[in-house]
Write a protein that holds these residues in place. Structure first.
Motif, PDB file in Angstrom:
ATOM      1  N   ILE A  25      91.836   7.192  61.433  1.00  0.00           N
ATOM      2  CA  ILE A  25      90.629   6.241  62.582  1.00  0.00           C
ATOM      3  C   ILE A  25      88.991   7.081  61.606  1.00  0.00           C
ATOM      4  O   ILE A  25      88.946   7.933  61.225  1.00  0.00           O
ATOM      5  CB  ILE A  25      90.494   7.050  63.586  1.00  0.00           C
ATOM      6  CG1 ILE A  25      89.887   6.791  65.190  1.00  0.00           C
ATOM      7  CG2 ILE A  25      90.503   8.781  64.072  1.00  0.00           C
ATOM      8  CD1 ILE A  25      90.086   7.281  66.291  1.00  0.00           C
ATOM      9  N   SER A  26      87.845   6.365  61.995  1.00  0.00           N
ATOM     10  CA  SER A  26      86.926   6.687  60.600  1.00  0.00           C
ATOM     11  C   SER A  26      85.540   5.993  61.975  1.00  0.00           C
ATOM     12  O   SER A  26      85.995   5.323  62.043  1.00  0.00           O
ATOM     13  CB  SER A  26      86.755   6.079  59.379  1.00  0.00           C
ATOM     14  OG  SER A  26      87.319   4.369  59.995  1.00  0.00           O
ATOM     15  N   LEU A  27      84.280   6.753  61.929  1.00  0.00           N
ATOM     16  CA  LEU A  27      83.392   6.807  62.090  1.00  0.00           C
ATOM     17  C   LEU A  27      82.570   7.048  60.980  1.00  0.00           C
ATOM     18  O   LEU A  27      81.798   7.971  60.245  1.00  0.00           O
ATOM     19  CB  LEU A  27      82.343   7.190  63.140  1.00  0.00           C
ATOM     20  CG  LEU A  27      81.798   7.153  64.002  1.00  0.00           C
ATOM     21  CD1 LEU A  27      81.526   5.965  64.877  1.00  0.00           C
ATOM     22  CD2 LEU A  27      81.727   8.164  64.901  1.00  0.00           C
ATOM     23  N   GLU A  28      81.487   5.520  60.672  1.00  0.00           N
ATOM     24  CA  GLU A  28      80.602   5.826  59.722  1.00  0.00           C
ATOM     25  C   GLU A  28      79.352   5.128  60.644  1.00  0.00           C
ATOM     26  O   GLU A  28      79.085   3.509  61.195  1.00  0.00           O
ATOM     27  CB  GLU A  28      80.694   4.429  58.787  1.00  0.00           C
ATOM     28  CG  GLU A  28      79.855   4.629  57.377  1.00  0.00           C
ATOM     29  CD  GLU A  28      79.731   3.512  56.918  1.00  0.00           C
ATOM     30  OE1 GLU A  28      80.785   4.323  55.717  1.00  0.00           O
ATOM     31  OE2 GLU A  28      80.160   2.840  56.564  1.00  0.00           O
ATOM     32  N   GLY A  29      77.780   5.903  60.284  1.00  0.00           N
ATOM     33  CA  GLY A  29      76.736   4.865  60.774  1.00  0.00           C
ATOM     34  C   GLY A  29      75.467   5.111  59.289  1.00  0.00           C
ATOM     35  O   GLY A  29      75.756   6.084  58.906  1.00  0.00           O
ATOM     36  N   GLN A  30      75.566   4.190  60.155  1.00  0.00           N
ATOM     37  CA  GLN A  30      74.320   3.742  58.406  1.00  0.00           C
ATOM     38  C   GLN A  30      72.854   3.741  59.079  1.00  0.00           C
ATOM     39  O   GLN A  30      72.586   3.150  60.172  1.00  0.00           O
ATOM     40  CB  GLN A  30      74.734   2.450  57.920  1.00  0.00           C
ATOM     41  CG  GLN A  30      75.962   2.460  57.034  1.00  0.00           C
ATOM     42  CD  GLN A  30      76.458   1.492  56.717  1.00  0.00           C
ATOM     43  OE1 GLN A  30      75.701   0.192  56.837  1.00  0.00           O
ATOM     44  NE2 GLN A  30      76.666   1.351  55.254  1.00  0.00           N
ATOM     45  N   ASN A  31      71.730   4.139  58.446  1.00  0.00           N
ATOM     46  CA  ASN A  31      70.048   4.119  58.835  1.00  0.00           C
ATOM     47  C   ASN A  31      70.155   4.440  59.715  1.00  0.00           C
ATOM     48  O   ASN A  31      69.752   4.443  60.621  1.00  0.00           O
ATOM     49  CB  ASN A  31      70.210   2.421  58.617  1.00  0.00           C
ATOM     50  CG  ASN A  31      68.406   2.567  58.656  1.00  0.00           C
ATOM     51  OD1 ASN A  31      67.358   3.370  57.987  1.00  0.00           O
ATOM     52  ND2 ASN A  31      68.098   0.825  59.695  1.00  0.00           N
ATOM     53  N   LEU A  32      71.148   5.874  60.131  1.00  0.00           N
ATOM     54  CA  LEU A  32      70.183   5.884  60.990  1.00  0.00           C
ATOM     55  C   LEU A  32      68.939   6.908  61.505  1.00  0.00           C
ATOM     56  O   LEU A  32      68.722   7.503  62.472  1.00  0.00           O
ATOM     57  CB  LEU A  32      71.162   7.723  60.761  1.00  0.00           C
ATOM     58  CG  LEU A  32      72.893   7.927  60.950  1.00  0.00           C
ATOM     59  CD1 LEU A  32      73.543   9.033  59.944  1.00  0.00           C
ATOM     60  CD2 LEU A  32      73.769   7.412  61.629  1.00  0.00           C
ATOM     61  N   LEU A  33      68.131   7.362  59.990  1.00  0.00           N
ATOM     62  CA  LEU A  33      66.186   7.250  60.859  1.00  0.00           C
ATOM     63  C   LEU A  33      66.025   5.968  61.297  1.00  0.00           C
ATOM     64  O   LEU A  33      64.786   5.713  61.965  1.00  0.00           O
ATOM     65  CB  LEU A  33      66.143   8.064  59.875  1.00  0.00           C
ATOM     66  CG  LEU A  33      66.252   8.895  59.048  1.00  0.00           C
ATOM     67  CD1 LEU A  33      65.531   8.954  57.742  1.00  0.00           C
ATOM     68  CD2 LEU A  33      66.603   9.769  59.889  1.00  0.00           C
ATOM     69  N   ASP A  34      66.947   4.903  61.441  1.00  0.00           N
ATOM     70  CA  ASP A  34      66.568   3.315  61.914  1.00  0.00           C
ATOM     71  C   ASP A  34      65.101   3.030  61.875  1.00  0.00           C
ATOM     72  O   ASP A  34      64.200   3.026  62.234  1.00  0.00           O
ATOM     73  CB  ASP A  34      66.540   3.743  63.694  1.00  0.00           C
ATOM     74  CG  ASP A  34      66.469   2.476  64.114  1.00  0.00           C
ATOM     75  OD1 ASP A  34      66.929   0.942  63.506  1.00  0.00           O
ATOM     76  OD2 ASP A  34      65.952   2.226  64.867  1.00  0.00           O
ATOM     77  N   LYS A  35      65.003   3.486  60.441  1.00  0.00           N
ATOM     78  CA  LYS A  35      63.715   2.796  59.520  1.00  0.00           C
ATOM     79  C   LYS A  35      63.582   1.928  59.129  1.00  0.00           C
ATOM     80  O   LYS A  35      64.294   0.687  59.129  1.00  0.00           O
ATOM     81  CB  LYS A  35      63.300   3.187  58.190  1.00  0.00           C
ATOM     82  CG  LYS A  35      63.447   5.220  58.522  1.00  0.00           C
ATOM     83  CD  LYS A  35      61.280   5.713  59.207  1.00  0.00           C
ATOM     84  CE  LYS A  35      61.382   6.535  57.896  1.00  0.00           C
ATOM     85  NZ  LYS A  35      60.070   7.015  58.754  1.00  0.00           N
ATOM     86  N   ALA A  36      62.223   0.784  59.480  1.00  0.00           N
ATOM     87  CA  ALA A  36      61.850  -0.356  59.090  1.00  0.00           C
ATOM     88  C   ALA A  36      61.785  -0.179  57.601  1.00  0.00           C
ATOM     89  O   ALA A  36      60.956  -0.107  57.068  1.00  0.00           O
ATOM     90  CB  ALA A  36      60.544  -0.740  60.080  1.00  0.00           C
ATOM     91  N   ASN A  37      61.805  -1.332  56.860  1.00  0.00           N
ATOM     92  CA  ASN A  37      61.175  -1.996  55.657  1.00  0.00           C
ATOM     93  C   ASN A  37      59.789  -2.598  55.752  1.00  0.00           C
ATOM     94  O   ASN A  37      59.962  -3.668  56.399  1.00  0.00           O
ATOM     95  CB  ASN A  37      61.795  -2.754  54.620  1.00  0.00           C
ATOM     96  CG  ASN A  37      63.176  -1.602  54.124  1.00  0.00           C
ATOM     97  OD1 ASN A  37      63.719  -0.568  54.967  1.00  0.00           O
ATOM     98  ND2 ASN A  37      64.017  -2.584  52.941  1.00  0.00           N
ATOM     99  N   THR A  38      58.781  -2.318  54.904  1.00  0.00           N
ATOM    100  CA  THR A  38      57.630  -2.550  55.288  1.00  0.00           C
ATOM    101  C   THR A  38      56.690  -2.517  53.849  1.00  0.00           C
ATOM    102  O   THR A  38      56.805  -1.944  53.260  1.00  0.00           O
ATOM    103  CB  THR A  38      56.647  -1.512  56.432  1.00  0.00           C
ATOM    104  OG1 THR A  38      56.499   0.002  55.497  1.00  0.00           O
ATOM    105  CG2 THR A  38      57.149  -1.371  57.402  1.00  0.00           C
ATOM    106  N   TYR A  39      55.997  -3.619  54.493  1.00  0.00           N
ATOM    107  CA  TYR A  39      55.301  -4.749  53.027  1.00  0.00           C
ATOM    108  C   TYR A  39      53.611  -4.393  53.165  1.00  0.00           C
ATOM    109  O   TYR A  39      52.984  -5.164  54.658  1.00  0.00           O
ATOM    110  CB  TYR A  39      56.012  -5.435  52.214  1.00  0.00           C
ATOM    111  CG  TYR A  39      56.878  -5.894  51.871  1.00  0.00           C
ATOM    112  CD1 TYR A  39      57.255  -5.173  50.569  1.00  0.00           C
ATOM    113  CD2 TYR A  39      58.145  -5.804  52.800  1.00  0.00           C
ATOM    114  CE1 TYR A  39      58.336  -5.388  50.384  1.00  0.00           C
ATOM    115  CE2 TYR A  39      59.426  -6.268  52.701  1.00  0.00           C
ATOM    116  CZ  TYR A  39      59.551  -5.785  51.653  1.00  0.00           C
ATOM    117  OH  TYR A  39      61.471  -5.676  50.596  1.00  0.00           O
ATOM    118  N   SER A  40      52.378  -4.129  52.146  1.00  0.00           N
ATOM    119  CA  SER A  40      51.537  -3.689  52.171  1.00  0.00           C
ATOM    120  C   SER A  40      50.665  -4.673  51.190  1.00  0.00           C
ATOM    121  O   SER A  40      51.526  -4.649  49.989  1.00  0.00           O
ATOM    122  CB  SER A  40      51.332  -2.515  52.857  1.00  0.00           C
ATOM    123  OG  SER A  40      51.152  -1.632  51.977  1.00  0.00           O
TER     124      SER A  40
END
Length: 130
Positions: free
Chosen positions: A89-104
């Motif tokens: 059994i496995s559990l995986e979390g990705q982008n745990l900081l829940d960051k957005a990619n932004t451009y400027s």
């Protein structure tokens, strides 16, 4: 138990005629750090990856006004447990900081150019070997 670290630095330059321009789509630095543990039925890992801001397009609003992807940090965690010789059994979390990619424009947050979000994801898995 272990640690994994990686750092990449890019010093390449781009020229158009005799004018130096930023490289498009190439981050000047990328680094990551991960820790892991694997013993008996338990396997755990945690990693963080950081990409420095980089130019994605040059002269988008005129000479010298470049679109830049802002820096981003991505954190991933994984845990697995071997229930039997045939079942995990496995559990995986990705982008745990829940960051957005932004451009400027030129890295100035007052001149936003784009935004996208992958969102945090969590996956639960069960595997059985016949």
């Amino acid at each position: 138990m272990g640690v994994r670290a990686q750092y990449t630095r890019n010093w390449a330059k781009s020229f158009v005629g005799d004018q130096e321009r930023p490289l498009e789509g190439i981050a000047p630095s990328v680094y990551s750090l991960g820790v892991f543990y694997d013993h008996g039925p338990v396997s755990l890992s945690l990693s963080g990856d950081r990409t420095a801001g980089f130019t994605t397009a040059v002269n988008v609003l005129g000479n010298g006004y470049n679109e830049k992807a802002d820096p981003i940090t991505w954190v991933t965690a994984h845990a697995a447990y071997k229930i039997t010789e045939k079942m995990d059994i496995s559990l995986e979390g990705q982008n745990l900081l829940d960051k957005a990619n932004t451009y400027s424009i030129n890295g100035n947050p007052m001149l936003p150019q784009g935004y996208y979000r992958y969102g945090r994801s969590v996956k639960l898995g069960v595997s059985y070997r016949f």
